[in-house]
Design a protein around this motif. Structure first.
Motif: not given
Length: 244
Positions: A40-54
């Motif tokens: 229950s609770g708010p809907p959850v949207q999970v986004l993946y954005r591959e960015k890595d500076l190391g």
């Protein structure tokens, strides 16, 4: 933490941006393992954005990585914003390292009628104040030699001249010239009219060189000010950032 807020959960949506594939998979796995009666609770949207500076976590505050690190943070924030904002009245940004937020904070901010609001954040329950990007006052401009270094791509570290930080303000709300992003409230029309997180140091920039100040959350206030919006701090609404 969000489900503990005294704000109608039916009016909220949660959007999470993850830039690490393993963490993204772990979040999805966690959600799928929850019992159905716990979802229950708010809907959850999970986004993946591959960015890595190391950049190693322990090195993330080093002066020589701030330009690229904060540019990346601005890009990721903007990606999340433009990918998810719909008809909401406001956006309530929460840094992934936040561990405690007053349950009435979102409601108080929403009722305030103010455009952009942030709070002081402590580094751990009893630690020092952490988010020093929220300030009001004057910053030091580069001298001629430093300006030449900037235009040649060198490093200039913005420095305070005479400022008050969010925790130095008095009253329920105090005016700020810049905000940080640990906990940040932005009325949606501010974002929709063009005030986003600047991806370069906009103050002092030229067509072919970086400026010396005003990147990411600090740039948000800079742009919003020209649109007629104001930034505020809530000095008594203390939030807690992880000390890890």
């Amino acid at each position: 933490m969000v489900q503990g807020f005294d704000y109608p959960m039916s009016n909220l949506r949660i959007a999470i941006l993850v830039s690490d594939k393993d963490e993204h998979n772990a979040i999805l796995d966690y959600v799928q393992r929850l019992p159905k009666n716990s979802r229950s609770g708010p809907p959850v949207q999970v986004l993946y954005r591959e960015k890595d500076l190391g950049i190693e976590r322990l090195d993330r505050k080093d002066d020589n990585v701030q330009r690229n690190r904060r540019r990346l943070l601005a890009r990721l924030r903007n990606f999340l914003l433009y990918s998810t904002l719909r008809d909401e009245d406001f956006v309530f940004w929460i840094d992934s390292d936040m561990i405690e937020i007053p349950s009435d904070l979102m409601s108080r901010m929403a009722r305030s009628g103010k455009d952009i609001i942030t709070t002081p954040a402590r580094f751990g329950p009893n630690g020092h104040f952490y988010d020093l990007n929220a300030w009001a006052g004057d910053r030091i401009k580069p001298n001629a030699e430093e300006q030449k270094t900037i235009e040649e791509g060198g490093i200039f570290v913005p420095r305070h001249a005479a400022v008050k930080f969010a925790h130095d303000l008095e009253g329920e709300f105090g005016h700020l010239d810049s905000v940080g992003g640990t906990v940040l409230f932005v009325r949606s029309e501010v974002h929709k009219e063009g005030a986003a997180f600047t991806t370069n140091y906009v103050i002092g920039s030229g067509w072919k060189h970086e400026g010396y100040d005003g990147i990411e959350t600090e740039g948000l206030c800079y742009v919003a000010g020209f649109l007629g919006y104001e930034c505020w701090g809530m000095p008594t609404a203390i939030t807690i950032h992880s000390d890890k």
